[in-house]
Design an enzyme around this catalytic site. Sequence first.
Site, PDB file in Angstrom:
ATOM      1  CG  ASP A  13       1.636   1.302  -2.815  1.00  0.00           C
ATOM      2  OD1 ASP A  13       1.707   1.530  -1.603  1.00  0.00           O
ATOM      3  OD2 ASP A  13       0.581   1.371  -3.474  1.00  0.00           O
ATOM      4  CD  GLU A  14       7.202   4.882  -4.532  1.00  0.00           C
ATOM      5  OE1 GLU A  14       6.873   4.596  -3.356  1.00  0.00           O
ATOM      6  OE2 GLU A  14       6.876   5.937  -5.094  1.00  0.00           O
ATOM      7  N   GLY A  15       8.077   0.304  -2.230  1.00  0.00           N
ATOM      8  CA  GLY A  15       8.823  -0.606  -1.356  1.00  0.00           C
ATOM      9  C   GLY A  15       9.619   0.188  -0.321  1.00  0.00           C
ATOM     10  CE  LYS A  16       6.618   5.260   0.383  1.00  0.00           C
ATOM     11  NZ  LYS A  16       5.854   4.662  -0.712  1.00  0.00           N
ATOM     12  N   GLY A  17       8.885   0.776   2.744  1.00  0.00           N
ATOM     13  CA  GLY A  17       8.907   0.115   4.043  1.00  0.00           C
ATOM     14  C   GLY A  17      10.058  -0.875   4.112  1.00  0.00           C
ATOM     15  CE  LYS A  18      13.816  -5.201  -0.113  1.00  0.00           C
ATOM     16  NZ  LYS A  18      13.405  -6.428  -0.730  1.00  0.00           N
ATOM     17  N   GLY A  40       0.664   2.430   3.480  1.00  0.00           N
ATOM     18  CA  GLY A  40       0.684   1.024   3.868  1.00  0.00           C
ATOM     19  C   GLY A  40       2.071   0.508   3.533  1.00  0.00           C
ATOM     20  CG  HIS A  41       5.226   2.248   4.527  1.00  0.00           C
ATOM     21  ND1 HIS A  41       6.111   3.224   4.923  1.00  0.00           N
ATOM     22  CD2 HIS A  41       4.461   2.822   3.563  1.00  0.00           C
ATOM     23  CE1 HIS A  41       5.863   4.330   4.245  1.00  0.00           C
ATOM     24  NE2 HIS A  41       4.866   4.119   3.422  1.00  0.00           N
ATOM     25  NE  ARG A 140      -5.278  30.020   8.838  1.00  0.00           N
ATOM     26  CZ  ARG A 140      -5.394  31.225   8.299  1.00  0.00           C
ATOM     27  NH1 ARG A 140      -4.654  32.207   8.725  1.00  0.00           N
ATOM     28  NH2 ARG A 140      -6.261  31.437   7.333  1.00  0.00           N
ATOM     29  CD  GLN A 214       1.206   9.227   1.453  1.00  0.00           C
ATOM     30  OE1 GLN A 214       1.689  10.202   2.012  1.00  0.00           O
ATOM     31  NE2 GLN A 214       0.621   8.268   2.136  1.00  0.00           N
ATOM     32  CB  THR A 290      -3.932   1.444   2.635  1.00  0.00           C
ATOM     33  OG1 THR A 290      -2.604   1.672   3.092  1.00  0.00           O
ATOM     34  CG2 THR A 290      -4.901   2.236   3.498  1.00  0.00           C
ATOM     35  N   GLY A 292      -6.535  -2.653  -0.470  1.00  0.00           N
ATOM     36  CA  GLY A 292      -6.736  -3.920  -1.180  1.00  0.00           C
ATOM     37  C   GLY A 292      -7.062  -3.751  -2.661  1.00  0.00           C
ATOM     38  N   PRO A 294      -6.671  -3.355  -6.661  1.00  0.00           N
ATOM     39  CG  PRO A 294      -7.791  -4.011  -8.598  1.00  0.00           C
ATOM     40  CD  PRO A 294      -8.013  -3.615  -7.167  1.00  0.00           C
TER      41      PRO A 294
HETATM   42  P1  GDP Z   1       5.626   1.129   0.347  1.00  0.00           P
HETATM   43  O1  GDP Z   1       4.281   1.728   0.550  1.00  0.00           O
HETATM   44  O2  GDP Z   1       6.499   1.944  -0.530  1.00  0.00           O
HETATM   45  O3  GDP Z   1       6.293   0.761   1.633  1.00  0.00           O
HETATM   46  O4  GDP Z   1       5.387  -0.219  -0.440  1.00  0.00           O
HETATM   47  P2  GDP Z   1       4.261  -1.334  -0.101  1.00  0.00           P
HETATM   48  O5  GDP Z   1       4.660  -2.054   1.119  1.00  0.00           O
HETATM   49  O6  GDP Z   1       2.905  -0.728  -0.150  1.00  0.00           O
HETATM   50  O7  GDP Z   1       4.358  -2.230  -1.382  1.00  0.00           O
HETATM   51  C1  GDP Z   1       5.560  -2.796  -1.754  1.00  0.00           C
HETATM   52  C2  GDP Z   1       5.404  -4.308  -1.771  1.00  0.00           C
HETATM   53  O8  GDP Z   1       6.496  -4.844  -2.458  1.00  0.00           O
HETATM   54  C3  GDP Z   1       5.434  -4.940  -0.385  1.00  0.00           C
HETATM   55  O9  GDP Z   1       4.559  -6.019  -0.370  1.00  0.00           O
HETATM   56  C4  GDP Z   1       6.880  -5.394  -0.238  1.00  0.00           C
HETATM   57  O10 GDP Z   1       7.017  -6.529   0.584  1.00  0.00           O
HETATM   58  C5  GDP Z   1       7.197  -5.761  -1.655  1.00  0.00           C
HETATM   59  N1  GDP Z   1       8.610  -5.622  -2.036  1.00  0.00           N
HETATM   60  C6  GDP Z   1       9.486  -4.636  -1.744  1.00  0.00           C
HETATM   61  N2  GDP Z   1      10.660  -4.836  -2.376  1.00  0.00           N
HETATM   62  C7  GDP Z   1      10.512  -5.978  -3.076  1.00  0.00           C
HETATM   63  C8  GDP Z   1      11.364  -6.706  -3.962  1.00  0.00           C
HETATM   64  O11 GDP Z   1      12.495  -6.327  -4.242  1.00  0.00           O
HETATM   65  N3  GDP Z   1      10.832  -7.863  -4.507  1.00  0.00           N
HETATM   66  C9  GDP Z   1       9.579  -8.302  -4.223  1.00  0.00           C
HETATM   67  N4  GDP Z   1       9.147  -9.416  -4.797  1.00  0.00           N
HETATM   68  N5  GDP Z   1       8.764  -7.619  -3.420  1.00  0.00           N
HETATM   69  C10 GDP Z   1       9.212  -6.484  -2.858  1.00  0.00           C
HETATM   70  P1  IMO Z   2       2.409   4.482   0.571  1.00  0.00           P
HETATM   71  O1  IMO Z   2       3.082   5.228   1.673  1.00  0.00           O
HETATM   72  C1  IMO Z   2      -0.057   4.516  -2.997  1.00  0.00           C
HETATM   73  C2  IMO Z   2      -3.054   7.688  -3.318  1.00  0.00           C
HETATM   74  C3  IMO Z   2      -4.506   7.242  -3.296  1.00  0.00           C
HETATM   75  C4  IMO Z   2      -5.139   8.305  -4.155  1.00  0.00           C
HETATM   76  C5  IMO Z   2      -4.348   9.560  -3.769  1.00  0.00           C
HETATM   77  C6  IMO Z   2      -5.027  10.411  -2.696  1.00  0.00           C
HETATM   78  O2  IMO Z   2       1.935   3.127   0.955  1.00  0.00           O
HETATM   79  O3  IMO Z   2       3.225   4.501  -0.669  1.00  0.00           O
HETATM   80  P2  IMO Z   2      -5.403  10.101  -0.080  1.00  0.00           P
HETATM   81  O4  IMO Z   2      -6.066   9.011   0.694  1.00  0.00           O
HETATM   82  O5  IMO Z   2      -3.991  10.344   0.283  1.00  0.00           O
HETATM   83  O6  IMO Z   2      -6.207  11.374  -0.066  1.00  0.00           O
HETATM   84  O7  IMO Z   2      -5.432   9.596  -1.605  1.00  0.00           O
HETATM   85  O8  IMO Z   2      -3.102   9.104  -3.275  1.00  0.00           O
HETATM   86  N1  IMO Z   2      -2.234   7.231  -2.171  1.00  0.00           N
HETATM   87  C7  IMO Z   2      -1.343   6.231  -2.237  1.00  0.00           C
HETATM   88  N2  IMO Z   2      -1.028   5.400  -3.252  1.00  0.00           N
HETATM   89  N3  IMO Z   2       0.609   4.427  -1.822  1.00  0.00           N
HETATM   90  C8  IMO Z   2       0.327   5.267  -0.815  1.00  0.00           C
HETATM   91  O9  IMO Z   2       1.059   5.305   0.311  1.00  0.00           O
HETATM   92  C9  IMO Z   2      -0.712   6.198  -0.974  1.00  0.00           C
HETATM   93  N4  IMO Z   2      -1.265   7.147  -0.186  1.00  0.00           N
HETATM   94  C10 IMO Z   2      -2.179   7.778  -0.936  1.00  0.00           C
HETATM   95  O10 IMO Z   2      -4.652   5.955  -3.836  1.00  0.00           O
HETATM   96  O11 IMO Z   2      -4.866   8.051  -5.504  1.00  0.00           O
HETATM   97 MG    MG Z   3       2.272   1.219   0.329  1.00  0.00          MG
END
Ligand code: GDP
Ligand code: IMO
Ligand code: MG
Length: 417
Positions: A13-18, A40-41, A140, A214, A290, A292, A294
């Site tokens: 969830d670092e913001g890889k999608g964006k 969830g991107h 396998r 991830q 993905t 919801g 916190p």
């Molecule tokens: P991912 O799984 O790495 O793609 O990240 P997620 O989409 O799960 O979570 C990142 C969240 O941060 C998303 O809601 C993005 O829209 C948001 N986001 C990404 N970059 C920034 C930023 O620079 N500022 C803000 N406010 N939100 C950001």
């Molecule tokens: P993105 O691509 C954050 C976490 C789960 C759990 C562990 C194992 O959006 O960054 P799993 O369902 O893979 O067996 O769960 O990994 N996890 C993530 N946490 N972002 C994700 O994906 C994640 N995908 C899995 O919360 O701790």
């Molecule tokens: Mg994510």
Amino acid sequence: MPGVAVIGLQWGDEGKGKASAYLARGASLAVRFNGGANAGHTVTLDDRSLSLHMLPAASVSTRKAAIGPGVYLDLEELFRDLERLEKVLGRVEVTISPRAHLVTPLQKKLDAKLEEARGGAAIGTTMRGIGPTAIHKYGRLGLRLCDVLEPELLSSILDVWARLWGDLVKVEEEDVLAVIRGLAERARPLVGDVSKLIRAQLETGGTVVFEGAQGTMLDIDYGTYPFVTSSHTVSPAAALGSGVGLRSIDRVIGVSKAYTTRVGSGPFPTELKGEVADALRERGGEYGATTGRPRRIGWLDLPQLRYACQLNDVDAIFLTRIDTLSGQSRVSICKDYEGVEGFYPETVQRLWKVRPRFVELEGWPLIEEDERRVLRREGYGALHGNARRFVELIEDELGAPVKYIGIGPRVDDVIEK
Ligand code: GDP
Ligand code: IMO
Ligand code: MG
């Protein structure tokens, strides 16, 4: 930069999608190579936000996507993504590797069973069937898309599953079979040679963005095992999971937030409890895309990021959410763990006990829409001095340049340094 891998440096969830959508502007192809619908991107285009689970978010920029054999393929989620994406963008071309392993309702049921069996040591998975799909793949016993498209293979694998898992398979066998077949038939026209497609793009001068799912600390070998996911999340997986050689990856962009988050269980050395964490969670909408749930929140962790930069051979860092961290009077960064030198702790038992040592920096004023507009126009120099000091400290400590800075959720909310 023709082959660009975008890799999470933290716990996801670092913001890889964006970041991927930004880096893919002008690119010809976006590829998912690992993970499954546990990802969830989220991408925000103007006022519209989309959270994608199976398709790369960078497809908003390329309109051409590929799913490599390293992905745990959830066809229901894939078609759901495709429908949502096409509603916004019009046609999106998708190619799926026939070698990708399918996630079926059995694996999802097993995910719940395994978590239950772990009791107090539950991982807090996303329940997307990832662990059990990996068990089948590496045992396998897996079901690949190409296997479903060949009826004899499908029934022999399902016989093995029935012997192994008994009632869990039997309950809805006929139903499930029909659903899997139906989805696979729907996918049949999308099946293609992903490695050939990538090579063709690269050979003709196109840019391909390999969008990691991830984060490094969730990698099966290098993460905080067993609180990890069941795939490789580090940069070499971009090649392995999409069917190209290592030389096809020209650049590795590591994505990190300006602080740290984690969903699910497991050690988190810089975790914060209380007011600052709650404020960041609310300001940043830090709830899982993905599930919801916190997200747990903590300060930026340099020992952890140093480890991640090394593992991934990071060329540059994409630092997101400098705006979410704005408006704090002071911000902290963990510089080291007391008494820990050399290797990053390899057991969670050790990691639970580490004592992070922090440096405190002065914060910077709130970044909201007006400031974003100025920053987009004027660039890095217009960023408040304290925020620049924060960025430059990270560069010095990690030995990697912070080339991109996220100042908001939208794809173009980025300044380049
Ligand atoms: P991912 O799984 O790495 O793609 O990240 P997620 O989409 O799960 O979570 C990142 C969240 O941060 C998303 O809601 C993005 O829209 C948001 N986001 C990404 N970059 C920034 C930023 O620079 N500022 C803000 N406010 N939100 C950001
Ligand atoms: P993105 O691509 C954050 C976490 C789960 C759990 C562990 C194992 O959006 O960054 P799993 O369902 O893979 O067996 O769960 O990994 N996890 C993530 N946490 N972002 C994700 O994906 C994640 N995908 C899995 O919360 O701790
Ligand atoms: Mg994510």
